[in-house]
Design a protein around this motif. Structure first.
Motif, PDB file in Angstrom:
ATOM      1  N   LYS A 139     170.956 107.715  26.964  1.00  0.00           N
ATOM      2  CA  LYS A 139     170.848 109.040  26.275  1.00  0.00           C
ATOM      3  C   LYS A 139     169.553 109.805  26.700  1.00  0.00           C
ATOM      4  N   VAL A 140     169.679 110.917  27.282  1.00  0.00           N
ATOM      5  CA  VAL A 140     168.653 111.757  27.447  1.00  0.00           C
ATOM      6  C   VAL A 140     168.528 112.974  26.376  1.00  0.00           C
ATOM      7  N   THR A 141     167.455 113.328  25.937  1.00  0.00           N
ATOM      8  CA  THR A 141     167.433 114.145  24.878  1.00  0.00           C
ATOM      9  C   THR A 141     165.961 115.055  24.910  1.00  0.00           C
ATOM     10  N   GLU A 142     165.998 116.095  24.560  1.00  0.00           N
ATOM     11  CA  GLU A 142     164.803 116.895  24.494  1.00  0.00           C
ATOM     12  C   GLU A 142     163.844 116.525  23.368  1.00  0.00           C
ATOM     13  N   LYS A 143     162.602 116.706  23.856  1.00  0.00           N
ATOM     14  CA  LYS A 143     161.552 116.477  22.734  1.00  0.00           C
ATOM     15  C   LYS A 143     161.948 117.310  21.243  1.00  0.00           C
ATOM     16  N   GLY A 144     161.858 116.871  20.254  1.00  0.00           N
ATOM     17  CA  GLY A 144     162.214 117.456  19.044  1.00  0.00           C
ATOM     18  C   GLY A 144     163.770 117.370  18.697  1.00  0.00           C
ATOM     19  N   LYS A 145     164.642 117.165  19.328  1.00  0.00           N
ATOM     20  CA  LYS A 145     165.913 116.775  19.016  1.00  0.00           C
ATOM     21  C   LYS A 145     166.363 115.516  18.047  1.00  0.00           C
ATOM     22  N   TYR A 146     167.568 115.598  17.524  1.00  0.00           N
ATOM     23  CA  TYR A 146     167.668 114.302  16.766  1.00  0.00           C
ATOM     24  C   TYR A 146     168.992 113.644  17.412  1.00  0.00           C
ATOM     25  N   VAL A 147     168.845 112.223  17.528  1.00  0.00           N
ATOM     26  CA  VAL A 147     169.569 111.388  18.310  1.00  0.00           C
ATOM     27  C   VAL A 147     170.222 110.278  17.095  1.00  0.00           C
ATOM     28  N   GLU A 148     171.415 109.746  17.488  1.00  0.00           N
ATOM     29  CA  GLU A 148     172.052 108.680  16.733  1.00  0.00           C
ATOM     30  C   GLU A 148     172.369 107.609  17.857  1.00  0.00           C
ATOM     31  N   LEU A 149     172.075 106.464  17.774  1.00  0.00           N
ATOM     32  CA  LEU A 149     172.310 105.325  18.302  1.00  0.00           C
ATOM     33  C   LEU A 149     173.335 104.372  17.529  1.00  0.00           C
ATOM     34  N   ARG A 150     174.405 103.966  18.295  1.00  0.00           N
ATOM     35  CA  ARG A 150     175.366 103.342  17.371  1.00  0.00           C
ATOM     36  C   ARG A 150     175.381 101.739  17.957  1.00  0.00           C
ATOM     37  N   CYS A 151     175.610 100.687  16.977  1.00  0.00           N
ATOM     38  CA  CYS A 151     175.772  99.487  17.099  1.00  0.00           C
ATOM     39  C   CYS A 151     177.048  98.959  16.496  1.00  0.00           C
TER      40      CYS A 151
ATOM     41  N   ASP B 254     174.309  84.689   9.968  1.00  0.00           N
ATOM     42  CA  ASP B 254     173.338  84.914   8.974  1.00  0.00           C
ATOM     43  C   ASP B 254     172.098  84.815   9.721  1.00  0.00           C
ATOM     44  N   SER B 255     171.038  84.885   8.643  1.00  0.00           N
ATOM     45  CA  SER B 255     169.768  84.860   9.493  1.00  0.00           C
ATOM     46  C   SER B 255     169.445  83.388   9.789  1.00  0.00           C
ATOM     47  N   ASN B 256     169.931  82.588   9.707  1.00  0.00           N
ATOM     48  CA  ASN B 256     169.566  81.116  10.054  1.00  0.00           C
ATOM     49  C   ASN B 256     170.193  80.660  11.476  1.00  0.00           C
ATOM     50  N   TYR B 257     171.090  81.755  12.003  1.00  0.00           N
ATOM     51  CA  TYR B 257     171.486  81.637  13.370  1.00  0.00           C
ATOM     52  C   TYR B 257     170.822  82.495  14.332  1.00  0.00           C
ATOM     53  N   GLY B 258     171.070  81.919  15.620  1.00  0.00           N
ATOM     54  CA  GLY B 258     170.758  82.458  16.875  1.00  0.00           C
ATOM     55  C   GLY B 258     171.394  83.900  16.975  1.00  0.00           C
ATOM     56  N   TYR B 259     170.951  84.843  17.798  1.00  0.00           N
ATOM     57  CA  TYR B 259     171.202  86.061  17.875  1.00  0.00           C
ATOM     58  C   TYR B 259     172.302  86.336  19.130  1.00  0.00           C
ATOM     59  N   THR B 260     173.186  87.434  19.056  1.00  0.00           N
ATOM     60  CA  THR B 260     173.981  87.756  20.244  1.00  0.00           C
ATOM     61  C   THR B 260     173.286  89.405  20.467  1.00  0.00           C
ATOM     62  N   PHE B 261     172.796  89.662  21.506  1.00  0.00           N
ATOM     63  CA  PHE B 261     172.242  90.955  21.566  1.00  0.00           C
ATOM     64  C   PHE B 261     173.530  91.708  22.360  1.00  0.00           C
ATOM     65  N   GLY B 262     173.335  93.194  22.268  1.00  0.00           N
ATOM     66  CA  GLY B 262     174.222  94.226  22.883  1.00  0.00           C
ATOM     67  C   GLY B 262     173.378  94.387  23.987  1.00  0.00           C
ATOM     68  N   SER B 263     173.744  95.470  24.901  1.00  0.00           N
ATOM     69  CA  SER B 263     173.037  95.665  26.422  1.00  0.00           C
ATOM     70  C   SER B 263     172.234  96.824  25.918  1.00  0.00           C
ATOM     71  N   GLY B 264     172.110  97.627  24.930  1.00  0.00           N
ATOM     72  CA  GLY B 264     171.139  98.244  24.518  1.00  0.00           C
ATOM     73  C   GLY B 264     171.308  99.751  25.086  1.00  0.00           C
ATOM     74  N   THR B 265     170.728 100.683  24.206  1.00  0.00           N
ATOM     75  CA  THR B 265     170.881 102.181  24.513  1.00  0.00           C
ATOM     76  C   THR B 265     169.493 102.495  25.150  1.00  0.00           C
ATOM     77  N   ARG B 266     169.368 103.021  26.523  1.00  0.00           N
ATOM     78  CA  ARG B 266     168.276 103.553  26.983  1.00  0.00           C
ATOM     79  C   ARG B 266     168.085 105.097  26.770  1.00  0.00           C
ATOM     80  N   LEU B 267     167.009 105.190  25.853  1.00  0.00           N
ATOM     81  CA  LEU B 267     166.642 106.585  25.320  1.00  0.00           C
ATOM     82  C   LEU B 267     165.552 107.090  26.032  1.00  0.00           C
ATOM     83  N   THR B 268     165.942 108.358  26.629  1.00  0.00           N
ATOM     84  CA  THR B 268     164.749 109.322  27.363  1.00  0.00           C
ATOM     85  C   THR B 268     164.529 110.386  26.870  1.00  0.00           C
ATOM     86  N   VAL B 269     163.383 110.710  26.278  1.00  0.00           N
ATOM     87  CA  VAL B 269     162.926 111.886  25.707  1.00  0.00           C
ATOM     88  C   VAL B 269     162.266 112.792  26.528  1.00  0.00           C
ATOM     89  N   VAL B 270     162.589 113.929  27.101  1.00  0.00           N
ATOM     90  CA  VAL B 270     162.181 114.756  28.114  1.00  0.00           C
ATOM     91  C   VAL B 270     161.587 115.974  27.505  1.00  0.00           C
TER      92      VAL B 270
END
Lengths: 112, 113
Positions: free
Chosen positions: B11-23, B97-113
């Protein structure tokens, strides 16, 4: 504040060499995890260690948790190019929420 | 799904804008975590959900950051008035639950220009 320091931060070796990555803290952790991360991907869990002095082996990777549960090491025997990546250690903080504190990572480059 | 899904991947966005990232976590995983990873650093904790509620939001850097998980499954991280310093990879992870190891997603790369 709990912190985890990893060393070295960057390691470049030839295929076939051995290496060790260290993860140190002044704090005690109830458990410690090691992850491997490739570019553009999320970290992937390799192992969890929970008992002081514990040693776990995953093929050519050997993980050790320090007796006092403040430090850990990852040793790779006969590194392969496929081992290239970012290695992260992470400690379970004391809040019992599963929240992890990560080290800054060790970037490993294995050259053919 | 088989894994944790994050959208968008970039996601590339301009400074001052609003963004939403979904999981979208693994089905049945009650614990969901958001982390932020800057270049050359390890992930830093932002917020933890157990079910629908934010059990720990101590890692959110300021009140421009907010996250929700209204039905205990999908979560959205919302950033208002983005700043260049918000540029990073935002990672989501889930576990049984909080006692188990995680599985991560691949992530969202956010760039604010």
């Amino acid at each position: 504040t709990q912190l985890l320091e990893q060393s070295p931060q960057f390691l470049s070796i030839q295929e076939g060499e051995n290496l060790t990555v260290y993860c140190n803290s002044s704090s005690v952790f109830s458990s410690l995890q090691w992850y491997r991360q490739e570019p553009g991907e999320g970290p992937v869990l390799l192992v969890t260690v929970v008992t002081g002095g514990e040693v776990k082996k995953l093929k050519r990777l050997t993980f050790q948790f320090g007796d006092a549960r403040k430090d850990s090491s990852l040793h790779i025997t006969a590194a392969q190019t496929g081992d290239t990546g970012l290695y992260l250690c992470a400690g379970d903080d004391s809040s019992n929420t599963g929240k992890l504190i990560f080290g800054q990572g060790t970037t490993l480059q294995v050259k053919p | 799904g088989a894994g944790v899904s994050q959208t968008p991947s970039n996601k590339v966005t301009e400074k001052g804008k609003y963004v939403e990232l979904r999981c979208d976590p693994i089905s049945g995983h009650t614990a969901l975590y958001w982390y932020r990873q800057s270049l050359g650093q390890g992930p830093e904790f932002l917020i933890y959900f157990q079910g629908t509620g934010a059990a720990d939001d101590s890692g959110l850097p300021n009140d421009r950051f907010f996250a929700v998980r209204p039905e205990g499954s999908v979560s959205t991280l919302k950033i208002q008035r983005t700043e260049r310093g918000d540029s990073a990879v935002y990672l989501c992870a889930s576990s049984l639950d909080s006692n188990y190891g995680y599985t991560f997603g691949s992530g969202t790369r956010l760039t604010v220009v």
